[in-house]
Design a protein around this motif. Structure first.
Motif, PDB file in Angstrom:
ATOM      1  N   ALA A  18       0.834  -1.210   0.000  1.00  0.00           N
ATOM      2  CA  ALA A  18       0.000   0.000   0.000  1.00  0.00           C
ATOM      3  C   ALA A  18       0.862   1.250   0.000  1.00  0.00           C
ATOM      4  O   ALA A  18       0.602   2.206  -0.746  1.00  0.00           O
ATOM      5  CB  ALA A  18      -0.937  -0.007   1.200  1.00  0.00           C
ATOM      6  N   ASP A  21       2.450   1.699  -3.438  1.00  0.00           N
ATOM      7  CA  ASP A  21       1.461   2.167  -4.419  1.00  0.00           C
ATOM      8  C   ASP A  21       1.176   3.655  -4.247  1.00  0.00           C
ATOM      9  O   ASP A  21       0.973   4.371  -5.220  1.00  0.00           O
ATOM     10  CB  ASP A  21       0.150   1.386  -4.291  1.00  0.00           C
ATOM     11  CG  ASP A  21       0.291  -0.063  -4.733  1.00  0.00           C
ATOM     12  OD1 ASP A  21       1.305  -0.403  -5.380  1.00  0.00           O
ATOM     13  OD2 ASP A  21      -0.612  -0.862  -4.407  1.00  0.00           O
ATOM     14  N   GLN A  22       1.152   4.113  -2.992  1.00  0.00           N
ATOM     15  CA  GLN A  22       0.854   5.516  -2.695  1.00  0.00           C
ATOM     16  C   GLN A  22       2.099   6.398  -2.706  1.00  0.00           C
ATOM     17  O   GLN A  22       2.001   7.597  -2.473  1.00  0.00           O
ATOM     18  CB  GLN A  22       0.180   5.622  -1.324  1.00  0.00           C
ATOM     19  CG  GLN A  22      -1.119   4.895  -1.232  1.00  0.00           C
ATOM     20  CD  GLN A  22      -1.560   4.687   0.212  1.00  0.00           C
ATOM     21  OE1 GLN A  22      -0.981   5.210   1.147  1.00  0.00           O
ATOM     22  NE2 GLN A  22      -2.606   3.887   0.385  1.00  0.00           N
ATOM     23  N   TRP A  28       4.663   5.952   5.946  1.00  0.00           N
ATOM     24  CA  TRP A  28       4.211   4.704   6.556  1.00  0.00           C
ATOM     25  C   TRP A  28       5.263   4.183   7.541  1.00  0.00           C
ATOM     26  O   TRP A  28       4.922   3.731   8.624  1.00  0.00           O
ATOM     27  CB  TRP A  28       3.944   3.647   5.478  1.00  0.00           C
ATOM     28  CG  TRP A  28       2.589   3.702   4.867  1.00  0.00           C
ATOM     29  CD1 TRP A  28       2.130   4.599   3.944  1.00  0.00           C
ATOM     30  CD2 TRP A  28       1.499   2.805   5.113  1.00  0.00           C
ATOM     31  NE1 TRP A  28       0.835   4.306   3.606  1.00  0.00           N
ATOM     32  CE2 TRP A  28       0.425   3.205   4.301  1.00  0.00           C
ATOM     33  CE3 TRP A  28       1.340   1.696   5.927  1.00  0.00           C
ATOM     34  CZ2 TRP A  28      -0.794   2.550   4.297  1.00  0.00           C
ATOM     35  CZ3 TRP A  28       0.120   1.029   5.909  1.00  0.00           C
ATOM     36  CH2 TRP A  28      -0.935   1.460   5.101  1.00  0.00           C
ATOM     37  N   THR A  71      -2.195   9.220   7.632  1.00  0.00           N
ATOM     38  CA  THR A  71      -3.074   9.257   6.462  1.00  0.00           C
ATOM     39  C   THR A  71      -4.270   8.341   6.686  1.00  0.00           C
ATOM     40  O   THR A  71      -4.253   7.485   7.583  1.00  0.00           O
ATOM     41  CB  THR A  71      -2.324   8.806   5.189  1.00  0.00           C
ATOM     42  OG1 THR A  71      -1.927   7.441   5.356  1.00  0.00           O
ATOM     43  CG2 THR A  71      -1.110   9.674   4.920  1.00  0.00           C
ATOM     44  N   GLU A  72      -5.283   8.507   5.856  1.00  0.00           N
ATOM     45  CA  GLU A  72      -6.487   7.685   5.966  1.00  0.00           C
ATOM     46  C   GLU A  72      -6.172   6.209   5.737  1.00  0.00           C
ATOM     47  O   GLU A  72      -6.725   5.337   6.406  1.00  0.00           O
ATOM     48  CB  GLU A  72      -7.537   8.169   4.952  1.00  0.00           C
ATOM     49  CG  GLU A  72      -8.901   7.552   5.147  1.00  0.00           C
ATOM     50  CD  GLU A  72      -9.527   7.893   6.502  1.00  0.00           C
ATOM     51  OE1 GLU A  72     -10.281   7.046   7.023  1.00  0.00           O
ATOM     52  OE2 GLU A  72      -9.269   8.983   7.034  1.00  0.00           O
ATOM     53  N   SER A  73      -5.251   5.914   4.817  1.00  0.00           N
ATOM     54  CA  SER A  73      -4.914   4.507   4.549  1.00  0.00           C
ATOM     55  C   SER A  73      -4.189   3.869   5.742  1.00  0.00           C
ATOM     56  O   SER A  73      -4.426   2.704   6.060  1.00  0.00           O
ATOM     57  CB  SER A  73      -4.078   4.390   3.276  1.00  0.00           C
ATOM     58  OG  SER A  73      -2.953   5.228   3.340  1.00  0.00           O
ATOM     59  N   ASN A  76      -6.846   3.232   8.328  1.00  0.00           N
ATOM     60  CA  ASN A  76      -7.612   2.033   7.957  1.00  0.00           C
ATOM     61  C   ASN A  76      -6.828   0.756   8.249  1.00  0.00           C
ATOM     62  O   ASN A  76      -7.397  -0.243   8.709  1.00  0.00           O
ATOM     63  CB  ASN A  76      -8.008   2.076   6.486  1.00  0.00           C
ATOM     64  CG  ASN A  76      -9.035   3.146   6.195  1.00  0.00           C
ATOM     65  OD1 ASN A  76      -9.736   3.625   7.090  1.00  0.00           O
ATOM     66  ND2 ASN A  76      -9.115   3.549   4.935  1.00  0.00           N
ATOM     67  N   PHE A  77      -5.529   0.793   7.988  1.00  0.00           N
ATOM     68  CA  PHE A  77      -4.675  -0.364   8.258  1.00  0.00           C
ATOM     69  C   PHE A  77      -4.699  -0.707   9.747  1.00  0.00           C
ATOM     70  O   PHE A  77      -4.859  -1.869  10.124  1.00  0.00           O
ATOM     71  CB  PHE A  77      -3.236  -0.083   7.792  1.00  0.00           C
ATOM     72  CG  PHE A  77      -2.284  -1.199   8.082  1.00  0.00           C
ATOM     73  CD1 PHE A  77      -2.318  -2.383   7.359  1.00  0.00           C
ATOM     74  CD2 PHE A  77      -1.340  -1.074   9.091  1.00  0.00           C
ATOM     75  CE1 PHE A  77      -1.435  -3.420   7.632  1.00  0.00           C
ATOM     76  CE2 PHE A  77      -0.454  -2.100   9.375  1.00  0.00           C
ATOM     77  CZ  PHE A  77      -0.499  -3.270   8.645  1.00  0.00           C
TER      78      PHE A  77
END
Length: 178
Positions: A18, A21-22, A28, A71-73, A76-77
């Motif tokens: 992820a 990709d971002q 992260w 971040t939102e991702s 979510n993780f």
């Protein structure tokens, strides 16, 4: 420990994928490292193991401690980890994620222990030599240990190069003792 690593591996791979990709590997990495440090704390570990607290609240607590740069991702993780009762794996997930990142970016952290203080020029030459040998960009951290008598010990991951006088004397003693 091996079992934790086995459980953490799919989550670390998913997080790395992820982040890749971002194009947010650094972001992260930073958040996962901090979250891993938080969850490695013994008091936090006990809280995470507590059945009386909802998993969602546990994740919210970790997010609150991590800070605002999530971040939102990533959020979510962490919620997925909470839903699967895997928040306690964050230290292992962070370690694996950082290993994947280092492999991807062709970097390596190296610890050098020497008998005497290394000058900046010596550190630079050593970093260049190791960079050539390992075919990676080297980040060098030097420390001193007078008990080595002379020479250096180089550590990275599971590789150790013992070029110290103490190490050579130990090998000689072992050879003579055999």
């Amino acid at each position: 420990m091996a079992q934790l690593r086995t459980l953490a591996r799919p989550y670390a791979k998913a997080a790395f994928s992820a982040a890749q990709d971002q194009k947010q590997l650094a972001e992260w990495s930073e958040v996962l490292t901090v979250a891993g440090q938080i969850t490695a704390n013994e008091d936090i570990r006990q809280l995470l193991a507590s059945p009386g607290t909802e998993e969602q609240k546990k994740a919210d607590m970790i997010l609150e401690c991590v800070g605002d740069n999530v971040t939102e991702s990533v959020r979510n993780f962490l919620m997925i980890l909470a839903a699967n009762r895997r928040l306690s794996l964050l230290p292992e997930i962070a370690a694996l994620f950082n290993t994947y990142r280092a492999d991807f970016e062709r970097t390596v952290d190296i610890e050098v222990t020497s008998a005497y203080e290394l000058t900046d020029e010596q550190q630079q030459k050593l970093a260049q030599a190791l960079s050539t040998k390992l075919e990676r960009q080297v980040s060098l951290a030097a420390s001193m240990d007078k008990s080595l008598i002379g020479g250096v010990i180089v550590r990275t991951g599971d590789m150790v190069i013992d070029a110290s006088v103490r190490g050579k004397l130990t090998k000689l003693a072992d050879a003579l003792g055999s």
